[in-house]
Design a protein around this motif. Structure first.
Motif, mmCIF file in Angstrom:
data_model
loop_
_atom_site.group_PDB
_atom_site.id
_atom_site.type_symbol
_atom_site.label_atom_id
_atom_site.label_comp_id
_atom_site.label_asym_id
_atom_site.label_seq_id
_atom_site.Cartn_x
_atom_site.Cartn_y
_atom_site.Cartn_z
ATOM 1 N N MET A 96 0.843 -1.191 0.000
ATOM 2 C CA MET A 96 0.000 0.000 0.000
ATOM 3 C C MET A 96 0.887 1.252 0.000
ATOM 4 S SD MET A 96 -2.919 1.043 2.757
ATOM 5 C CE MET A 96 -4.406 1.621 2.032
ATOM 6 N N ASP A 97 0.503 2.215 -0.793
ATOM 7 C CA ASP A 97 1.265 3.458 -0.862
ATOM 8 C C ASP A 97 1.055 4.287 0.394
ATOM 9 O OD1 ASP A 97 2.199 2.908 -3.429
ATOM 10 O OD2 ASP A 97 0.432 3.827 -4.368
ATOM 11 N N LYS A 98 2.114 4.999 0.791
ATOM 12 C CA LYS A 98 2.021 5.894 1.949
ATOM 13 C C LYS A 98 1.154 7.092 1.584
ATOM 14 C CE LYS A 98 4.643 8.674 5.119
ATOM 15 N NZ LYS A 98 5.920 9.079 5.640
ATOM 16 N N LYS A 99 0.275 7.464 2.494
ATOM 17 C CA LYS A 99 -0.552 8.652 2.294
ATOM 18 C C LYS A 99 0.023 9.790 3.147
ATOM 19 C CE LYS A 99 -4.899 6.700 0.804
ATOM 20 N NZ LYS A 99 -4.620 5.407 0.392
#
Length: 111
Positions: A1-4
């Motif tokens: 999951m990409d960092k937000k």
């Protein structure tokens, strides 16, 4: 999951910033969207008569009023800022805010 990097807000959805915080009598309500060592972005709702006492901060702080009116003091100068207007409080200069009437604002601080 990409960092937000932005939090507490729905992604990929058109939102009205002023709807993210609601007025509460006698209170200042805030919702932090970004908080890191160099950047802070927060949406605030100030009830009439509420405020932030004079202080200084190590970053430039830009206020954009979403609703209402605020008296913003920068140094010794007082500014009446209305919905749709913005003002920058320079780093290390004393400043404070008072709700002339209930107001909502977007605060962006850059260090």
């Amino acid at each position: 999951m990409d960092k937000k990097f932005i939090k507490n807000i729905e992604f990929a959805t058109a939102l009205t910033l002023s709807d993210l915080v609601q007025y509460q009598p006698g209170q200042v309500i805030s919702l932090t969207l970004v908080q890191n060592p160099t950047t802070s972005i927060t949406v605030f709702a100030f009830a009439q008569g509420e405020g932030v006492s004079t202080h200084s901060a190590p970053g430039d702080a830009m206020v954009y009023l979403l609703d209402g009116q605020a008296e913003i003091t920068i140094g010794t100068d007082k500014h009446l800022v209305k919905a749709g207007e913005t003002i920058v409080m320079p780093a290390n200069v004393p400043h404070g805010l008072e709700a002339v009437e209930a107001f909502k604002m977007l605060l962006i601080v850059i260090k």
